[in-house]
Design a protein around this motif. Structure first.
Motif, short mmCIF file in Angstrom:
data_model
loop_
_atom_site.label_atom_id
_atom_site.label_comp_id
_atom_site.label_asym_id
_atom_site.label_seq_id
_atom_site.Cartn_x
_atom_site.Cartn_y
_atom_site.Cartn_z
N THR A 1 0.68 -1.19 0.31
CA THR A 1 0.06 -0.11 -0.05
C THR A 1 0.98 1.31 -0.05
OG1 THR A 1 -1.91 -1.18 1.22
CG2 THR A 1 -2.06 1.15 1.12
N LEU A 2 2.06 1.01 0.79
CA LEU A 2 2.85 2.59 0.70
C LEU A 2 3.27 2.55 -0.82
CD1 LEU A 2 4.30 4.25 2.53
CD2 LEU A 2 6.35 2.59 2.45
N VAL A 3 3.55 1.80 -1.40
CA VAL A 3 4.08 1.89 -3.04
C VAL A 3 2.97 2.46 -3.85
CG1 VAL A 3 4.78 0.59 -4.91
CG2 VAL A 3 5.91 0.06 -2.79
N LYS A 4 1.65 1.86 -3.41
CA LYS A 4 0.60 2.38 -4.17
C LYS A 4 0.32 3.99 -3.88
CE LYS A 4 -3.45 0.17 -4.26
NZ LYS A 4 -4.59 -0.99 -3.88
N LEU A 5 0.48 4.24 -2.79
CA LEU A 5 0.34 5.72 -2.11
C LEU A 5 1.32 6.54 -2.98
CD1 LEU A 5 -0.33 5.11 1.68
CD2 LEU A 5 -1.85 6.32 -0.14
N ALA A 6 2.69 6.05 -2.98
CA ALA A 6 3.79 6.71 -3.63
C ALA A 6 3.44 6.82 -4.88
CB ALA A 6 5.00 5.95 -3.46
N ASP A 7 2.81 5.79 -5.83
CA ASP A 7 2.50 5.82 -7.20
C ASP A 7 1.58 6.99 -7.21
OD1 ASP A 7 4.63 4.08 -7.82
OD2 ASP A 7 3.13 2.60 -7.99
N PHE B 1 0.45 9.49 -5.59
CA PHE B 1 0.83 10.84 -5.34
C PHE B 1 2.03 11.40 -6.10
CE2 PHE B 1 -1.56 10.18 -1.45
CZ PHE B 1 -2.80 11.12 -1.82
N ASN B 2 2.73 10.45 -6.82
CA ASN B 2 4.00 10.84 -7.54
C ASN B 2 5.00 11.12 -6.63
OD1 ASN B 2 5.41 10.74 -9.83
ND2 ASN B 2 4.93 12.92 -10.33
N CYS B 3 5.35 10.49 -5.66
CA CYS B 3 6.26 10.77 -4.82
C CYS B 3 7.02 9.59 -4.44
CB CYS B 3 5.86 11.49 -3.53
SG CYS B 3 4.73 10.41 -2.35
N SER B 4 8.31 9.64 -3.50
CA SER B 4 8.94 8.60 -3.11
C SER B 4 8.44 7.95 -1.64
CB SER B 4 10.55 9.06 -2.72
OG SER B 4 10.39 9.87 -1.91
N THR B 5 8.76 6.54 -1.75
CA THR B 5 8.36 5.91 -0.47
C THR B 5 8.91 6.60 0.75
OG1 THR B 5 10.01 4.11 -0.64
CG2 THR B 5 7.50 3.90 -1.40
N ASP B 6 10.30 7.04 0.56
CA ASP B 6 10.97 7.80 1.70
C ASP B 6 10.40 9.02 1.96
OD1 ASP B 6 13.09 5.81 1.96
OD2 ASP B 6 14.42 6.84 0.70
N TYR B 7 9.86 9.62 0.95
CA TYR B 7 9.11 11.06 1.69
C TYR B 7 8.02 10.71 2.56
CZ TYR B 7 6.38 15.27 1.15
OH TYR B 7 5.94 16.44 1.55
N TYR C 1 11.86 15.95 0.66
CA TYR C 1 11.49 16.30 -1.00
C TYR C 1 10.82 15.10 -1.39
CZ TYR C 1 16.00 14.07 -1.19
OH TYR C 1 17.24 13.19 -1.10
N PRO C 2 9.59 15.34 -2.08
CA PRO C 2 9.03 14.33 -2.69
C PRO C 2 9.43 13.53 -3.89
CG PRO C 2 7.85 16.36 -2.93
CD PRO C 2 9.15 16.62 -2.15
N GLN C 3 10.19 14.33 -4.34
CA GLN C 3 10.81 13.28 -5.48
C GLN C 3 12.20 12.78 -5.30
OE1 GLN C 3 8.94 12.62 -8.04
NE2 GLN C 3 7.26 14.00 -7.27
N LEU C 4 12.34 11.46 -5.98
CA LEU C 4 13.79 11.29 -5.81
C LEU C 4 14.75 11.80 -6.67
CD1 LEU C 4 13.29 7.16 -6.09
CD2 LEU C 4 13.70 8.42 -4.13
#
Length: 71
Positions: free
Chosen positions: A43-49, A51-57, A64-67
């Motif tokens: 689900t973390l990956v689904k959320l990152a995808d 919202f177009n951000c990294s899971t680390d964010y 910062y949201p982008q890698l």
């Protein structure tokens, strides 16, 4: 995880809307936002995808949201 709430509100979404998109209950989403529940990795990956951000964010590991890809 405050970042989920932040991104959800930034995108003018209700908890019910985002929960439906992620295939979870509103209670689960609320628990993630308050830190009561832990988001599973899929689900973390689904959320990152979504919202177009990294899971680390989302996890609060970076500010910062982008890698950044270093060459």
């Amino acid at each position: 995880m405050d970042r989920i709430r932040e991104l959800r509100k930034k995108n003018n979404m209700t908890q019910n809307e985002l929960a439906s998109l992620m295939g979870v209950t509103q209670a689960a989403l609320s628990g993630w936002e308050t830190g009561k529940f832990t988001v599973d990795s899929d689900t973390l990956v689904k959320l990152a995808d979504y919202f177009n951000c990294s899971t680390d964010y989302l996890l609060g590991r970076v500010d910062y949201p982008q890698l950044e890809i270093k060459k």
